[in-house]
Enzyme design. Structure first.
Site, mmCIF file in Angstrom:
data_model
loop_
_atom_site.group_PDB
_atom_site.id
_atom_site.type_symbol
_atom_site.label_atom_id
_atom_site.label_comp_id
_atom_site.label_asym_id
_atom_site.label_seq_id
_atom_site.Cartn_x
_atom_site.Cartn_y
_atom_site.Cartn_z
ATOM 1 N N TYR A 96 0.935 -1.198 0.200
ATOM 2 C CA TYR A 96 0.061 -0.120 0.003
ATOM 3 C C TYR A 96 0.859 1.407 0.116
ATOM 4 O O TYR A 96 1.927 1.005 -0.601
ATOM 5 C CB TYR A 96 -0.805 -0.248 1.239
ATOM 6 C CG TYR A 96 -2.072 1.001 1.366
ATOM 7 C CD1 TYR A 96 -2.955 1.159 0.403
ATOM 8 C CD2 TYR A 96 -2.066 1.684 2.513
ATOM 9 C CE1 TYR A 96 -4.070 2.321 0.421
ATOM 10 C CE2 TYR A 96 -3.186 2.401 2.942
ATOM 11 C CZ TYR A 96 -3.981 2.798 1.806
ATOM 12 O OH TYR A 96 -5.005 3.659 2.194
ATOM 13 N N ARG A 149 -6.530 10.526 -10.328
ATOM 14 C CA ARG A 149 -5.665 11.189 -9.227
ATOM 15 C C ARG A 149 -5.135 10.302 -8.186
ATOM 16 O O ARG A 149 -6.015 9.980 -7.236
ATOM 17 C CB ARG A 149 -6.584 12.168 -8.508
ATOM 18 C CG ARG A 149 -6.047 13.301 -7.938
ATOM 19 C CD ARG A 149 -5.373 12.859 -6.438
ATOM 20 N NE ARG A 149 -6.279 12.635 -5.279
ATOM 21 C CZ ARG A 149 -6.353 11.603 -4.630
ATOM 22 N NH1 ARG A 149 -5.358 10.536 -4.832
ATOM 23 N NH2 ARG A 149 -7.314 11.451 -3.658
ATOM 24 N N LYS A 167 -6.187 -1.677 -1.717
ATOM 25 C CA LYS A 167 -6.943 -1.261 -0.879
ATOM 26 C C LYS A 167 -7.598 -2.734 -0.482
ATOM 27 O O LYS A 167 -7.998 -2.982 0.725
ATOM 28 C CB LYS A 167 -7.896 -0.319 -1.256
ATOM 29 C CG LYS A 167 -7.358 1.028 -1.394
ATOM 30 C CD LYS A 167 -7.814 1.866 -0.287
ATOM 31 C CE LYS A 167 -6.969 3.210 -0.139
ATOM 32 N NZ LYS A 167 -7.610 4.278 0.432
ATOM 33 N N GLU A 238 -12.523 5.391 -5.203
ATOM 34 C CA GLU A 238 -11.136 5.538 -4.839
ATOM 35 C C GLU A 238 -10.153 6.449 -5.965
ATOM 36 O O GLU A 238 -10.193 6.063 -7.167
ATOM 37 C CB GLU A 238 -10.640 4.292 -4.833
ATOM 38 C CG GLU A 238 -9.288 4.083 -3.971
ATOM 39 C CD GLU A 238 -9.443 4.481 -2.573
ATOM 40 O OE1 GLU A 238 -10.281 4.037 -2.014
ATOM 41 O OE2 GLU A 238 -8.427 5.169 -1.973
ATOM 42 N N ASP A 239 -9.775 7.426 -5.506
ATOM 43 C CA ASP A 239 -8.607 8.180 -6.312
ATOM 44 C C ASP A 239 -9.220 8.812 -7.553
ATOM 45 O O ASP A 239 -8.388 8.488 -8.483
ATOM 46 C CB ASP A 239 -7.436 7.254 -6.472
ATOM 47 C CG ASP A 239 -6.505 7.448 -5.387
ATOM 48 O OD1 ASP A 239 -6.946 7.941 -4.135
ATOM 49 O OD2 ASP A 239 -5.515 6.963 -5.060
ATOM 50 N N ASP A 261 -13.592 6.967 -0.481
ATOM 51 C CA ASP A 261 -12.720 6.796 0.848
ATOM 52 C C ASP A 261 -11.949 7.925 1.079
ATOM 53 O O ASP A 261 -11.360 8.431 2.077
ATOM 54 C CB ASP A 261 -11.695 5.623 0.537
ATOM 55 C CG ASP A 261 -10.923 5.229 1.719
ATOM 56 O OD1 ASP A 261 -11.575 5.344 2.896
ATOM 57 O OD2 ASP A 261 -9.624 5.132 1.610
ATOM 58 N N ASP A 262 -11.467 8.787 -0.297
ATOM 59 C CA ASP A 262 -10.800 10.024 -0.203
ATOM 60 C C ASP A 262 -11.476 10.938 0.509
ATOM 61 O O ASP A 262 -10.853 11.796 1.214
ATOM 62 C CB ASP A 262 -10.243 10.200 -1.587
ATOM 63 C CG ASP A 262 -9.583 9.300 -2.336
ATOM 64 O OD1 ASP A 262 -8.595 9.048 -1.813
ATOM 65 O OD2 ASP A 262 -10.282 8.939 -3.423
ATOM 66 N N ASN A 406 -0.089 12.083 0.615
ATOM 67 C CA ASN A 406 0.776 10.926 0.120
ATOM 68 C C ASN A 406 1.127 11.319 -1.320
ATOM 69 O O ASN A 406 0.746 11.780 -2.132
ATOM 70 C CB ASN A 406 0.048 9.623 0.158
ATOM 71 C CG ASN A 406 -0.513 9.275 1.647
ATOM 72 O OD1 ASN A 406 0.292 9.635 2.623
ATOM 73 N ND2 ASN A 406 -1.865 8.821 1.970
#
Ligand code: NAI
Length: 535
Positions: A96, A149, A167, A238-239, A261-262, A406
């Site tokens: 991860y 992203r 994930k 996600e992303d 989640d972001d 991150n």
């Protein structure tokens, strides 16, 4: 042995869900016709873990360790997960963040075996057909990305698949969701990363990103196909880039159990860690002055959950919002700015408030506000400068500073610098692990596995804000050792269990569960968690 027996023996070894490698016993080798296909030594899970550890130790760098672990996952899931769970502090950064960042950037280079689904725009009329695969009958959790992203690394196109894969590995490692019940999906709508499109090795669809109505229609047909195939599946976004992240969450969170989640996972993680921090400082949340740097998907999600937490302390909404100052690329977000996103509009300060400020950049805002809490979700490396941090530290005894961006290369500050510039007074939380003593890793991995299992355990047909607030509070109550604000990474499985119970009960309280509260005991939920051992 018949040809069919031979084929079945090879299929058993080729399927990562059934393969045990050298741990197949003599009796199993007899029964399944595996003699000759395996070396004669009969091993155990423990000896297999030891062998893989030795290989990892001998490797030159983390990227190669990541690639090795991906291959292991694709050949033997029990062994992969047993290895990861046996040493989460060491393995988590390899499967991860931060290493998964390089895994996405170099995805085409290490692409080996299929895992999950690539739903590409040219295949848009085949989505239902692709999902119909009987091998996917058991799916309970989907993590989907369009790769636009990826962490703070921008558009990685099809390489973004590394994130759903990573994930979901953690869903299994931390929350014990069976590996056959998770499905990573990459919506390949092209990439605006020209270097990727020009790379002859790139495995994705070589096209600029599909946008606008065509994109919306594509995602819509994806969601409808998912809801038709698995009506109760949990769908995690996600992303996605900021604008899509908010739009998609808004559009689909009332269609199926779904969260981003972001936005929401980060929010619960940050708020939970902040609740732990202020327990340490003895202050009330309602008395904090909070500066947020970077009001995109993650930052605005944090802000909205903070507003809810502040309201729960008795403030009205306006008073709650008044505790937060959000700074983005054009400085402090104020109401007369022309280019604000809808979430930023809700965070804007009154322009009149700041007319006398000498500057409205981060430093100017910190000097004017004298914050007690500084949270970064900007992806801008080094933006928490010495001047900013010293200005903050001059105004409060125990500054709470969370550079959440991150991977490590994008962090707003190095935690060792933050401790040095504050004479060790800061309570520091970072998105990625830096290995600095007393610094907390504030990562969504503390939240999303428990949210996912909580939703599943409760049979939730929606994922509510209340479930995320419950997750944040449960996390905040767990605390950590010394100056660290959360339990250690080694305890992530216990963390997930605690979060799961809180989330599942919140689902009942919010009226979205199909399971009664009496059935949501810790013991019962622990019994749902898959163990990485051979049957
Ligand atoms: P995003 O792209 O939606 O938001 C980034 C925001 O930063 C945007 O509003 C952008 O305008 C702003 N920004 C860009 N340059 C800036 C500058 N020079 N000064 C101030 N603001 C600037 O991305 P998202 O999803 O919010 O992620 C942001 C960062 O947070 C990423 O690095 C990501 O890895 C990290 N993150 C960390 C998590 C954790 O668990 N620690 C979870 C989710 C995200």
């Amino acid at each position: 042995m018949s040809p069919a027996h031979h084929a079945a023996a090879r299929a058993l070894l080729a399927d990562p869900l059934t393969n045990k490698g050298t741990a197949f016993t003599e009796a199993e080798r007899d029964a399944f016709g595996l003699h000759g296909l395996l070396p004669p030594h009969v091993g155990t899970l423990e000896s297999q873990i030891a062998r893989r550890r030795r290989v990892l130790d001998g490797m030159a760098d983390d990227f190669h360790r990541y690639a090795f672990l991906r291959e292991l996952q694709d050949s033997n899931e029990v062994l992969f997960h047993a290895l990861v769970q046996a040493d989460l502090p060491r393995l988590l950064p390899l499967v991860y963040t931060p290493t998964v960042g390089a895994g996405c950037e170099r995805f085409s280079e290490i692409w080996r075996k299929p895992r999950g689904l690539f739903l590409s725009y040219p295949n848009r009329d085949r989505i239902a057909d692709i999902l119909a695969d009987p091998a996917l009958d058991r799916i309970k959790v989907i993590v989907v990305s369009d790769g636009e992203r990826i962490l703070g690394l921008g558009d990685q196109g099809a390489g973004g698949m590394g994130i759903p894969i990573g994930k979901l590995a953690l869903y299994t490692a931390c929350a014990g969701i069976h590996p056959a019940e998770v499905l990573p999906i990459l919506l390949d709508v092209g990439t605006d990363n020209a270097a990727l499109r020009d790379d002859p090795l790139y495995v994705g669809w070589r096209n600029p990103r599909v946008r606008g109505e065509d994109y919306a229609a594509f995602v819509d047909s994806f969601v409808e196909a998912v809801a038709a195939r698995w009506p109760d599946v949990l769908l995690q976004w996600e992303d996605f880039a900021g604008h899509n992240a908010h739009d998609l969450l808004g559009r689909y969170r009332d269609r199926l159990p779904s969260f981003n989640d972001d936005i929401q996972g980060t929010a619960a993680t940050a708020v939970g860690t902040l609740l732990s921090a202020i327990r340490r400082t003895g202050a009330r949340l309602a008395d904090q002055r909070i500066v947020l740097f970077g009001a995109g998907a993650a930052g605005s999600g944090v802000a909205e959950l903070l507003v809810q937490a502040l309201q729960a302390e008795g403030l009205d909404e306006a008073a709650a919002r008044a505790r937060i100052w959000a700074v983005d690329r054009d400085g402090l977000i104020v109401s007369d700015m022309a280019t604000l996103t809808p979430p930023q509009v809700r965070l804007a300060r009154d322009a009149a408030e700041v007319v006398d400020w000498p500057a409205q950049d981060l430093l100017g805002t910190v000097q004017a506000v004298r914050p007690t809490v500084l949270i970064g979700a900007s992806g801008q490396a080094g933006s928490f400068t010495e001047a900013v941090v010293r200005a903050m530290a001059a105004g409060c005894a125990r500054p709470v500073i969370f550079p959440l961006s991150n991977p490590i290369s994008r962090a707003e500050a190095h935690p060792a610098d933050l401790l040095a510039w504050t004479e060790g007074r800061a309570l520091v939380g970072t998105g990625s692990p830096f290995g600095v003593a007393g610094v907390t890793q504030v990562n969504n991995v503390y939240i999303f596995p428990g949210v996912g299992l909580g939703a599943i355990a409760a049979g939730a047909h929606r994922v509510t804000d209340g479930m995320f607030m419950a997750a944040a509070r449960a996390l905040g109550a767990m605390g950590g050792e010394g100056d660290t604000l959360l339990p250690p990474i080694a305890a992530l499985r216990e963390v997930a269990l605690g979060i799961t119970v809180a989330v599942a009960r919140a689902a009942v309280a919010d009226g979205v569960a199909s399971v009664a509260a009496v059935d949501l005991t810790e013991e019962r939920i622990a019994g749902l968690m898959w163990q990485a051992v051979y049957d």
